[in-house]
Design a protein around this motif. Structure first.
Motif, PDB file in Angstrom:
ATOM      1  N   SER A  48     -10.375 -10.748  -8.591  1.00 13.26           N
ATOM      2  CA  SER A  48     -10.292 -10.671  -7.123  1.00 13.26           C
ATOM      3  C   SER A  48      -8.871 -10.965  -6.690  1.00 13.26           C
ATOM      4  N   CYS A  49      -8.497 -10.356  -5.530  1.00 14.08           N
ATOM      5  CA  CYS A  49      -7.114 -10.496  -5.059  1.00 14.08           C
ATOM      6  C   CYS A  49      -7.084 -11.311  -3.781  1.00 14.08           C
ATOM      7  N   ASP A 107      -2.644  -3.403  -5.920  1.00 11.84           N
ATOM      8  CA  ASP A 107      -3.481  -4.389  -6.615  1.00 11.84           C
ATOM      9  C   ASP A 107      -3.894  -3.877  -7.994  1.00 11.84           C
ATOM     10  N   LEU A 130     -13.707  -1.487  -4.668  1.00 14.08           N
ATOM     11  CA  LEU A 130     -13.700  -1.705  -3.230  1.00 14.08           C
ATOM     12  C   LEU A 130     -12.849  -2.919  -2.871  1.00 14.08           C
ATOM     13  N   GLY A 131     -11.959  -2.737  -1.920  1.00 15.67           N
ATOM     14  CA  GLY A 131     -11.128  -3.842  -1.449  1.00 15.67           C
ATOM     15  C   GLY A 131      -9.811  -3.977  -2.170  1.00 15.67           C
ATOM     16  N   LEU A 132      -9.578  -3.142  -3.183  1.00 11.84           N
ATOM     17  CA  LEU A 132      -8.324  -3.212  -3.925  1.00 11.84           C
ATOM     18  C   LEU A 132      -7.414  -2.047  -3.527  1.00 11.84           C
ATOM     19  N   SER A 133      -6.162  -2.352  -3.247  1.00 13.59           N
ATOM     20  CA  SER A 133      -5.187  -1.312  -2.935  1.00 13.59           C
ATOM     21  C   SER A 133      -4.610  -0.765  -4.232  1.00 13.59           C
ATOM     22  N   ARG A 150      -7.874   8.707  -3.088  1.00 16.49           N
ATOM     23  CA  ARG A 150      -8.744   7.628  -2.591  1.00 16.49           C
ATOM     24  C   ARG A 150      -9.475   8.051  -1.315  1.00 16.49           C
TER      25      ARG A 150
END
Length: 340
Positions: A339-340, A310, A304-307, A201
């Motif tokens: 979305s999380c 997630d 984008l924005g997800l680990s 990543r």
């Protein structure tokens, strides 16, 4: 989770550098005072004082592991110059040349096997030249026997350092592999999955995760025994490695595996279908019994924005959907991830 603990070599070198800096820095400071008070060697005292200050500076940085490769190499160069100048400037009867025996140990510990060998050998050549051309020759000494004994001792210490560093590196590599490998299947384990995902990543690659589960695995264990179940796990691992590549396959635990690919959702779906079909058509024979094995797969792509947790959760949810819909199938989504 932090994975810098796996970089044992870097940690070791930082600790060795810190310990060496504090020890040599204190000695250099004491020698500088002695040279000022007793021998009036002011130039030598100045060099030792500068070295003591540099030692303290690098000691502080080594404690935080913030030193650069250039700073470390400059420090080692300064140490070599200090020892070389002492051998050149001081009478042999003072035995200053014995400080040179410290050099191969330090070089190997801080530079590693390959660079340590090259630098140690180059240093020996320079030091032998300094001894040979040293003027005037001290009356009690014959320079050729001194050089022979010096070189033999230096090479012996170099050899011991080389053997130690070679074995330390081999053992560290073995422990590193052991910590990141599943003992039963030989696939990478969950810890390796976390480590590799974080590294990939950081490279900002397109990544997708395939989570797969062997269908009715408990039934295989109950019918044929756990040894047969282990054989199935091993052969599934080999199938996955043959299709996706060894470096992409991870055993998450039990009968669940994970495959990480540098592809978007569409490409990952095609790979997942190849895996599903490949395992379905593979003959699993263990203890004289032929076992039909299928797998269910869920796929998710990093966004984008997800680990990684997630994305893994989303892939797990799609795997669960595949099982509810009858197993032996692939479930993915071409639309946006939840979305999380």
């Amino acid at each position: 989770m932090r994975f810098d603990a796996f970089d044992g070599t870097q940690t070791l070198r930082a600790r060795v550098l810190g310990g060496m800096c504090i020890a040599l820095g204190v000695l250099a400071a004491l020698m500088a005072v002695a040279n000022i008070l007793w021998s009036q060697s002011y130039l030598f005292a100045l060099i030792e004082g500068i070295f003591a200050v540099l030692s303290y500076f690098l000691y502080v940085k080594s404690k935080r592991q913030t030193y650069t490769l250039r700073e470390k190499n400059c420090y080692l160069l300064f140490l070599f110059v200090l020892v070389s100048y002492a051998i050149y400037a001081k009478p042999l009867v003072m035995g200053v040349y014995m400080w040179a025996f410290l050099l191969p140990i330090v070089f190997y510990l801080l530079l590693g096997k390959k660079q340590g060998f090259i630098v140690s050998l180059a240093s020996l050549t320079v030091l032998m030249a300094i001894l040979f051309f040293k003027k005037p020759v001290d009356p009690p000494f014959q320079i050729i026997p001194v050089i022979i004994n010096f070189s033999f001792c230096y090479i012996s210490i170099l050899g011991v350092s080389h053997v130690y560093e070679s074995n330390r590196d081999r053992i560290e590599q073995a422990l590193h592999v052991l910590a990141l490998t599943d003992a039963l299947t030989g696939a990478k384990n969950r810890l390796a999955f976390k480590k590799d995902i974080q590294a990939k990543r950081r490279q900002k690659k397109i990544l997708s995760i395939l989570v797969l589960d062997i269908d009715h695995f408990k039934q295989i264990n109950d019918t044929y025994g756990h040894e047969a179940g282990d054989d199935v796990l091993k052969k599934v691992t080999r199938c996955l490695a043959g299709i996706a590549g060894e470096d992409a396959v991870y055993r998450q635990g039990g009968e669940e595996f994970c495959v990480v690919v540098a592809q978007d959702l569409s490409g990952a779906e095609q790979l997942a279908e190849s895996i599903r079909a490949g395992i379905e058509t593979t003959e699993f024979v263990t203890q004289g019994c032929s076992i039909g094995v299928t797998v269910s797969l869920g796929i998710a792509q990093f966004a984008l924005g997800l680990s990684e947790d997630d994305v893994l959760r989303i892939a797990d949810e799609r795997l669960y959907t595949a099982k509810l819909q009858g197993r032996n199938q692939v479930v993915s989504s071409a639309g946006p991830l939840p979305s999380c």
